[in-house]
Design an enzyme around this catalytic site. Structure first.
Site, PDB file in Angstrom:
ATOM      1  N   HIS A 360       0.837  -1.205   0.000  1.00  0.00           N
ATOM      2  CA  HIS A 360       0.000   0.000   0.000  1.00  0.00           C
ATOM      3  C   HIS A 360       0.867   1.249   0.000  1.00  0.00           C
ATOM      4  CE1 HIS A 360      -0.223   1.599   4.288  1.00  0.00           C
ATOM      5  NE2 HIS A 360       0.089   0.379   4.624  1.00  0.00           N
ATOM      6  N   ASP A 370       5.833   2.998   7.431  1.00  0.00           N
ATOM      7  CA  ASP A 370       4.536   2.420   7.085  1.00  0.00           C
ATOM      8  C   ASP A 370       3.768   3.369   6.193  1.00  0.00           C
ATOM      9  OD1 ASP A 370       2.085   1.186   6.948  1.00  0.00           O
ATOM     10  OD2 ASP A 370       1.600   1.439   9.065  1.00  0.00           O
ATOM     11  N   GLU A 407      -5.303   1.640   2.376  1.00  0.00           N
ATOM     12  CA  GLU A 407      -5.111   0.477   3.248  1.00  0.00           C
ATOM     13  C   GLU A 407      -5.364   0.867   4.686  1.00  0.00           C
ATOM     14  OE1 GLU A 407      -2.698  -2.298   5.843  1.00  0.00           O
ATOM     15  OE2 GLU A 407      -2.772  -0.127   5.716  1.00  0.00           O
ATOM     16  N   ASP A 435       4.043  -4.711   3.382  1.00  0.00           N
ATOM     17  CA  ASP A 435       3.466  -3.471   3.908  1.00  0.00           C
ATOM     18  C   ASP A 435       4.635  -2.643   4.390  1.00  0.00           C
ATOM     19  OD1 ASP A 435       2.233  -1.537   5.556  1.00  0.00           O
ATOM     20  OD2 ASP A 435       0.557  -2.833   6.037  1.00  0.00           O
TER      21      ASP A 435
HETATM   22 ZN   LIG Z   1       0.782  -0.242   6.483  1.00  0.00          ZN
END
Ligand SMILES: [Zn+2]
Length: 724
Positions: A360, A370, A407, A435
């Site tokens: 994502h 992230d 996401e 991810d």
């Molecule tokens: Zn993530």
């Protein structure tokens, strides 16, 4: 988005399995490639792999990450679109046939969020305080979204506060025993141990009027180590944003379960968001420990159980009150546009078979770890595939790279795309997820059991920045099975989770729960999936401090782990796309299921009085499946001249494990062996139909689910036997 629990294993045990160097690189240079499972011509495959492995470049990964994280880029914002354009441009430059696919989905941005202490008099707190540390200017950008909870409703609540630890069902049971009633109260819980949407759901079940979730320094702040910018841990004002959608029934756009949210989808075919089982009914919002501290400090009532004590410098009481809090949340809900970027390389032989690899791209704020450590690595994977294409190489199967959007709000971009392509994905040999690619140097992975050995083999062909191969570094790691994106908050003992079965005595690979984009592929469509990550101390999850400066200082200063992850991710896709014989291991799968059934049998003992559960039929079916797995594995190692039927059998086995009518009360989840847990969210529940019936003590449902599982295992065994 995902956070995971770790399974600590004794490293001494693992050292026993250390094998001699098996690096694809070293064997290539010595001129004698070892056999690669699934390939007739290992030398040719090793040569293609070596060409690929030479391409991913740390400097370019750094450039991608710097560009992707130059501005906050929450899903649906113009800055998010700019990252989609960047990814599309890189995909096209590598020769991928690329499109940006739009979906219209129901998500919220915050318009007004405040949390104030209204009693006792004289205590002042007006939150959320702006996230800030001296020496980091990322928080100055006006596009940084104020801390909020995705999928929380708007709402006002003013009430006394009760502290409920991590907000697990057991924590609420303890409050019951202490005779603390949470009905009508604002429940204050800390992050960790379960998915935040589960905390909100459980508090709501218990009648709470509102929920505040804060980050305790014990879980990812100074109790763990120095806080940012001196160390990698959460500073006082750092807040964890995140979705509180309850994805137990289905992930994706809350208005379109099972259906793609295409812009052309008429409103009449959407369910009203208010009706959606995903969205909590009570207001939920996150705070930093800077802001939560005065609330906690002014709770009376009994001392909290000692294990509920965090690291703030006073004794935590459970309340209720005298601290009262007023929550005021005004969310701006709209149908917003998301942008998935899809890049394809057409297969030369089996173009209908899609090997999909995805990450994502959307972030709560800058998202250096992230998710854009994953995006940067994926772009270097694609760079490598592009160089192979230029050399005249073509994959046998179609390769698809997906850069998912939304996401963070609820796995939306991947779920909508998978739902849109359900029929094409029926033939997909694999989905590879990444991810968080890198928050540190420890490699970890989760996978469906049929791909665990495949994943180990791939890591044997990729060099580690620590020397040797990724596989060897993984074996030495004290946390070998740690499935990806692990947060320290999640690392503290959740004993309810079943450790990954380690049936081969090899490096354990975790099980797929939920919390990242493989969910629709594995659990809805039965596409065999994996998830990989390299993790380390990381306390800035979902805050403004997860930025390029943090990453450069603490995550991967030289971007060598980025290079490693680009290589592992790419090799997974490359091998699967080119294999002569699909490299699954259904023997390992069968062994794992036998372990799950033994555990279920133990759990069922003594339950249901004089009509105990009979597991003989299901155990026979599991044995049948495992034997079929052993037989087909022998055939895979010694394949017929035309492996078409063999591959067809291999590809159909995973899908045979889908239950057409789905799991009880959640038809979207159709996989008989894996689902996200009702009260964990992230962690996997194995053989969920049976185990959840046992949790509920429901004998009739347990019997019915045993029959469903037996039938699924029989179907899968027959599918494998179809190779004859
Ligand atoms: Zn993530």
């Amino acid at each position: 988005m995902r956070l995971f629990l770790s399974v600590l294993l004794c490293s001494a045990v693992l050292f026993a399995f250390l094998s001699p160097s098996v690096s694809g690189h070293s064997s290539e240079s010595s001129g004698a490639p070892h056999p690669i499972f699934g390939f007739r011509d290992s030398a040719a495959e090793a040569a293609a792999e070596a060409r690929f492995l030479a391409v991913p470049d740390p400097k370019l990964a750094e450039e991608h990450l710097r560009t992707l994280t130059q501005a906050p880029h929450m899903a649906g914002t113009p800055e998010d679109k700019a990252t989609a354009d960047y990814v599309a441009q890189k995909f096209r430059a590598a020769g991928l046939n690329t499109e940006i696919v739009e979906y219209k989905v129901w998500i919220n941005y915050p318009s007004e969020i405040s949390v104030d202490i209204t009693a006792p008099a004289g205590v002042e707190m007006h939150g959320p305080t702006r996230e800030h540390v001296d020496g980091d200017s990322y928080d100055d950008d006006p596009r940084v979204v104020m801390p909020f909870s995705g999928m929380s409703p708007s709402g006002d609540a003013e009430a006394e506060v009760v502290y409920a630890n991590y907000g697990t069902p057991e924590d609420f049971d303890k409050l019951d025993k202490l005779k603390i009633d949470v009905r009508g109260k604002i429940v204050l819980v800390r992050y960790g141990q379960n998915f935040r949407g589960v905390k909100a759901f459980v508090a709501q079940e218990h009648g709470a009027a509102g929920v505040i979730i804060y980050s305790d320094p014990f879980d990812d702040g100074w109790w763990r180590g120095d806080k940012y910018p001196n160390g990698p841990w959460r500073p006082d004002t750092g807040v964890q944003r995140g979705s509180v959608g309850y994805m137990f029934e289905f992930p994706g756009d809350p208005t379109t379960p099972g259906v793609a949210s295409l812009p052309s989808l008429p409103a009449s075919q959407r369910v009203s968001p208010e009706q959606s089982a995903q969205m909590p009914k009570i207001p939920v919002t996150p705070l930093s420990y800077h802001d939560a501290s005065p609330i906690l400090q002014h709770l009376g009532g009994p001392d909290s159980p000692r294990e509920w004590q965090g690291s703030l410098p006073f004794t935590y009481h459970v309340g209720p009150g005298p601290a009262r809090v007023k929550m005021h949340l005004k969310q701006d809900y709209q149908f917003r546009t998301l942008w998935d970027v899809i890049g394809r390389v057409r297969g030369s032989e089996f173009q209908e078979e899609w090997v999909v690899a995805g990450n994502h791209r959307d972030a709560w704020v800058y998202g250096a770890v992230d998710p854009n450590s994953g995006t940067a690595a994926m772009l270097e994977t694609v760079h490598g595939i592009g160089e192979l294409l230029k050399s005249g190489w073509k994959p046998k199967r179609t390769m698809i790279f997906g850069s998912w959007d939304g996401e963070e709000e609820g796995l939306i971009g991947s779920t909508e795309w998978a739902e849109q392509h359900e029929s094409e994905l029926r033939g997909a040999p694999a989905y590879f997820n990444m991810d968080v690619a890198v928050s540190g140097s420890k490699f970890g992975a989760s996978a469906v059991p049929s791909l665990k050995q495949f994943l180990r083999d791939v890591t044997k062909a990729v060099p580690s920045p620590k020397g040797g191969t990724v596989y060897q570094a993984w074996q030495k790691s004290d946390q070998p099975g740690a499935p990806s994106t692990q947060s320290p908050a999640e690392a503290i003992g959740d004993t309810r989770r079943m450790p990954a079965a380690n049936v081969n005595g090899d490096v354990p690979v975790g099980d797929l729960g939920s919390g990242s984009d493989y969910s629709a592929f594995q659990q809805h469509l039965g596409v065999p999936s994996t998830d990989i990550s390299s993790t380390g101390p990381y306390g800035v999850y979902h805050s403004v401090f997860d930025n390029f400066a943090w990453f450069k200082k603490f995550g991967d200063p030289d971007f060598v782990y980025e290079q490693q992850m680009a290589r592992v991710f790419g090799l997974e896709a490359l091998r699967m796309a080119d294999a002569d014989v699909l490299p699954y291991d259904y023997e390992e799968y069968g062994k794992e299921i036998a372990v799950y059934l033994d555990a279920a049998k133990k759990r069922a003992e003594g339950k249901f009085g004089d009509r105990p559960l009979d597991l003989n039929a299901v155990k026979a079916a599991a044995k049948h499946f495992q034997e079929a797995g052993t037989k087909i594995l022998a055939k895979q190692k010694n394949p017929p001249r035309d492996p078409a039927r063999l591959n067809q059998a291999l590809r159909s086995a995973e899908r045979a494990l889908l239950v057409p009518e789905g799991l009880p009360h959640r038809p979207w989840f159709r996989h008989a062996i894996y689902a996200p847990g009702e009260y964990t969210g992230y962690a996997a529940v194995v053989i969920p139909g049976v185990n959840e019936a046992l949790d509920k003590g429901d004998a009739e449902r347990a019997r019915q689910q045993l029959a469903v599982l037996t039938a699924a295992l029989d179907r899968a065994a027959k599918a494998l036997e179809g190779a004859r």
